[in-house]
Write a protein that holds these residues in place. Structure first.
Motif, PDB file in Angstrom:
ATOM      1  N   TRP A 112      44.125  48.475  29.857  1.00  0.00           N
ATOM      2  CA  TRP A 112      42.862  49.050  30.563  1.00  0.00           C
ATOM      3  C   TRP A 112      42.709  48.294  32.132  1.00  0.00           C
ATOM      4  CZ3 TRP A 112      37.338  47.698  28.783  1.00  0.00           C
ATOM      5  CH2 TRP A 112      36.328  48.678  29.469  1.00  0.00           C
ATOM      6  N   GLN A 113      42.899  47.414  32.168  1.00  0.00           N
ATOM      7  CA  GLN A 113      42.685  46.289  33.491  1.00  0.00           C
ATOM      8  C   GLN A 113      43.882  46.972  34.225  1.00  0.00           C
ATOM      9  OE1 GLN A 113      42.479  42.419  31.929  1.00  0.00           O
ATOM     10  NE2 GLN A 113      40.351  42.444  32.038  1.00  0.00           N
ATOM     11  N   GLN A 114      45.067  46.997  33.797  1.00  0.00           N
ATOM     12  CA  GLN A 114      46.058  47.462  34.551  1.00  0.00           C
ATOM     13  C   GLN A 114      45.822  48.905  35.087  1.00  0.00           C
ATOM     14  OE1 GLN A 114      49.181  45.584  35.659  1.00  0.00           O
ATOM     15  NE2 GLN A 114      49.019  47.334  37.014  1.00  0.00           N
ATOM     16  N   ALA A 115      45.683  49.748  34.482  1.00  0.00           N
ATOM     17  CA  ALA A 115      45.210  51.115  34.717  1.00  0.00           C
ATOM     18  C   ALA A 115      44.193  51.285  35.820  1.00  0.00           C
ATOM     19  CB  ALA A 115      44.984  51.898  33.447  1.00  0.00           C
ATOM     20  N   VAL A 155      44.376  52.489  39.631  1.00  0.00           N
ATOM     21  CA  VAL A 155      43.309  53.413  40.092  1.00  0.00           C
ATOM     22  C   VAL A 155      42.737  53.078  41.432  1.00  0.00           C
ATOM     23  CG1 VAL A 155      40.996  54.607  39.803  1.00  0.00           C
ATOM     24  CG2 VAL A 155      42.640  54.480  37.950  1.00  0.00           C
ATOM     25  N   LEU A 156      42.332  51.576  41.384  1.00  0.00           N
ATOM     26  CA  LEU A 156      41.922  51.158  42.621  1.00  0.00           C
ATOM     27  C   LEU A 156      42.917  51.234  44.042  1.00  0.00           C
ATOM     28  CD1 LEU A 156      39.957  48.221  41.481  1.00  0.00           C
ATOM     29  CD2 LEU A 156      38.811  50.260  42.685  1.00  0.00           C
ATOM     30  N   VAL A 157      44.085  50.956  43.547  1.00  0.00           N
ATOM     31  CA  VAL A 157      45.198  50.848  44.572  1.00  0.00           C
ATOM     32  C   VAL A 157      45.453  52.411  45.000  1.00  0.00           C
ATOM     33  CG1 VAL A 157      47.600  50.580  45.079  1.00  0.00           C
ATOM     34  CG2 VAL A 157      46.379  48.948  43.746  1.00  0.00           C
ATOM     35  N   ALA A 158      45.431  53.320  44.150  1.00  0.00           N
ATOM     36  CA  ALA A 158      45.536  54.771  44.528  1.00  0.00           C
ATOM     37  C   ALA A 158      44.413  55.280  45.499  1.00  0.00           C
ATOM     38  CB  ALA A 158      45.577  55.746  43.185  1.00  0.00           C
ATOM     39  N   VAL A 159      43.134  54.654  45.132  1.00  0.00           N
ATOM     40  CA  VAL A 159      42.031  55.283  46.136  1.00  0.00           C
ATOM     41  C   VAL A 159      42.220  54.383  47.435  1.00  0.00           C
ATOM     42  CG1 VAL A 159      39.575  54.864  46.234  1.00  0.00           C
ATOM     43  CG2 VAL A 159      40.482  55.661  44.023  1.00  0.00           C
ATOM     44  N   ILE A 174      40.894  52.224  52.049  1.00  0.00           N
ATOM     45  CA  ILE A 174      41.143  50.800  51.901  1.00  0.00           C
ATOM     46  C   ILE A 174      39.634  50.022  52.193  1.00  0.00           C
ATOM     47  CG2 ILE A 174      41.996  50.587  54.333  1.00  0.00           C
ATOM     48  CD1 ILE A 174      43.370  48.849  51.049  1.00  0.00           C
ATOM     49  N   ASN A 175      38.866  50.331  53.239  1.00  0.00           N
ATOM     50  CA  ASN A 175      37.909  49.462  53.431  1.00  0.00           C
ATOM     51  C   ASN A 175      36.866  49.458  52.598  1.00  0.00           C
ATOM     52  OD1 ASN A 175      38.924  48.763  55.908  1.00  0.00           O
ATOM     53  ND2 ASN A 175      37.702  50.294  57.034  1.00  0.00           N
ATOM     54  N   VAL A 185      43.574  39.683  41.650  1.00  0.00           N
ATOM     55  CA  VAL A 185      44.696  39.218  42.427  1.00  0.00           C
ATOM     56  C   VAL A 185      45.747  40.265  42.495  1.00  0.00           C
ATOM     57  CG1 VAL A 185      46.286  37.356  43.154  1.00  0.00           C
ATOM     58  CG2 VAL A 185      43.988  36.842  42.367  1.00  0.00           C
ATOM     59  N   GLN A 186      46.126  40.690  41.531  1.00  0.00           N
ATOM     60  CA  GLN A 186      47.235  41.493  41.409  1.00  0.00           C
ATOM     61  C   GLN A 186      46.907  42.954  42.198  1.00  0.00           C
ATOM     62  OE1 GLN A 186      48.192  43.654  37.700  1.00  0.00           O
ATOM     63  NE2 GLN A 186      50.137  43.791  38.275  1.00  0.00           N
ATOM     64  N   THR A 187      45.541  43.339  42.182  1.00  0.00           N
ATOM     65  CA  THR A 187      45.326  44.447  42.909  1.00  0.00           C
ATOM     66  C   THR A 187      45.126  44.227  44.326  1.00  0.00           C
ATOM     67  OG1 THR A 187      43.871  44.968  41.073  1.00  0.00           O
ATOM     68  CG2 THR A 187      43.356  46.157  43.220  1.00  0.00           C
ATOM     69  N   PHE A 188      44.792  43.105  44.662  1.00  0.00           N
ATOM     70  CA  PHE A 188      44.946  43.046  46.322  1.00  0.00           C
ATOM     71  C   PHE A 188      46.167  42.982  46.498  1.00  0.00           C
ATOM     72  CE2 PHE A 188      40.832  40.969  46.190  1.00  0.00           C
ATOM     73  CZ  PHE A 188      40.176  41.451  47.522  1.00  0.00           C
ATOM     74  N   ALA A 189      47.290  42.309  45.857  1.00  0.00           N
ATOM     75  CA  ALA A 189      48.644  42.430  46.251  1.00  0.00           C
ATOM     76  C   ALA A 189      49.155  43.811  46.331  1.00  0.00           C
ATOM     77  CB  ALA A 189      49.465  41.434  45.279  1.00  0.00           C
ATOM     78  N   ASN A 190      48.935  44.736  45.405  1.00  0.00           N
ATOM     79  CA  ASN A 190      49.225  45.905  45.245  1.00  0.00           C
ATOM     80  C   ASN A 190      48.765  46.907  46.270  1.00  0.00           C
ATOM     81  OD1 ASN A 190      50.919  45.482  43.178  1.00  0.00           O
ATOM     82  ND2 ASN A 190      49.784  46.155  41.773  1.00  0.00           N
ATOM     83  N   LEU A 191      47.383  46.630  46.768  1.00  0.00           N
ATOM     84  CA  LEU A 191      46.802  47.197  47.973  1.00  0.00           C
ATOM     85  C   LEU A 191      47.502  46.898  48.961  1.00  0.00           C
ATOM     86  CD1 LEU A 191      43.062  46.697  47.119  1.00  0.00           C
ATOM     87  CD2 LEU A 191      44.084  48.822  47.370  1.00  0.00           C
ATOM     88  N   SER A 192      47.925  45.560  48.983  1.00  0.00           N
ATOM     89  CA  SER A 192      48.667  45.207  50.555  1.00  0.00           C
ATOM     90  C   SER A 192      50.107  45.878  50.648  1.00  0.00           C
ATOM     91  CB  SER A 192      48.847  43.705  50.726  1.00  0.00           C
ATOM     92  OG  SER A 192      49.652  43.099  49.775  1.00  0.00           O
TER      93      SER A 192
END
Length: 129
Positions: free
Chosen positions: A79-82, A86-90, A95-96, A117-124
Motif C-alpha cells: 500500500w505504501q509503495q502504491a 501515485v505521488l510520483v505520478a502526480v 511537483i511543487n 525517502v523513496q518517494t523523494f528519490a523517485n520524484l527526482s
C-alpha cells in the motif's frame, strides 16, 4: 476492478463501495485481490489507482482487528509503495505541491520513513532534466 477506469464518477464510487462492502465479509481476500490487481496493472492511471487504494484503506481500518499479522504487514508495504507511486505520478505535473506536502513528513531529530525517502528519490528521477 477494471470498471475503476470508467470516466463516470458514479461508476467509480460504486466500485469503491462494492470493494468496501465485500471487504466487510472477506477483508483479506479483498485486500489480496486489490494488491494483485495493482501489481498486474502497474501502468494504471493514478486517479483509478487511488480508488482502489482508498478502498484498501477503508477495508484495513474497518477490519484491522481481524487481519492476520502477515497479511497486514504485506498489505501495508504494498500500500505504501502504491501510494508512493501515485505521488510520483502526480509530481510529474504538480511537483511543487507534492514536494510541499512531502516535506511536512520530515520532523527535526526523527529519521524519515523509508517510503518518504523513496518517494523523494523517485520524484527526482521522474522530474530530472
Amino acid at each position: 476492478m477494471d470498471a475503476t477506469t470508467d470516466k463516470d464518477p458514479l461508476v467509480q464510487e460504486q466500485i469503491y463501495n462494492a470493494l468496501c462492502y465485500l471487504g466487510e465479509s472477506e477483508p483479506e481476500e479483498i485486500l489480496n485481490s486489490c494488491d494483485e490487481y495493482l501489481r498486474q496493472h502497474d501502468k494504471l492511471a493514478y486517479p483509478h489507482r487511488v480508488i482502489i487504494l482508498k478502498a484498501m484503506e477503508t477495508v484495513v481500518k474497518d477490519n484491522i482487528a481481524l487481519l492476520d499479522k502477515s497479511t497486514a504487514k504485506e498489505v501495508i508495504r504494498d500500500w505504501q509503495q502504491a501510494a508512493s507511486d501515485v505521488l510520483v505520478a502526480v509530481g510529474q505535473r504538480f511537483i511543487n505541491k507534492v514536494m510541499e506536502e512531502a516535506l511536512t513528513k520530515f520532523q527535526p531529530g526523527i529519521l524519515p520513513h523509508y517510503f518518504v525517502v523513496q518517494t523523494f528519490a523517485n520524484l527526482s528521477v521522474s522530474n530530472g532534466e
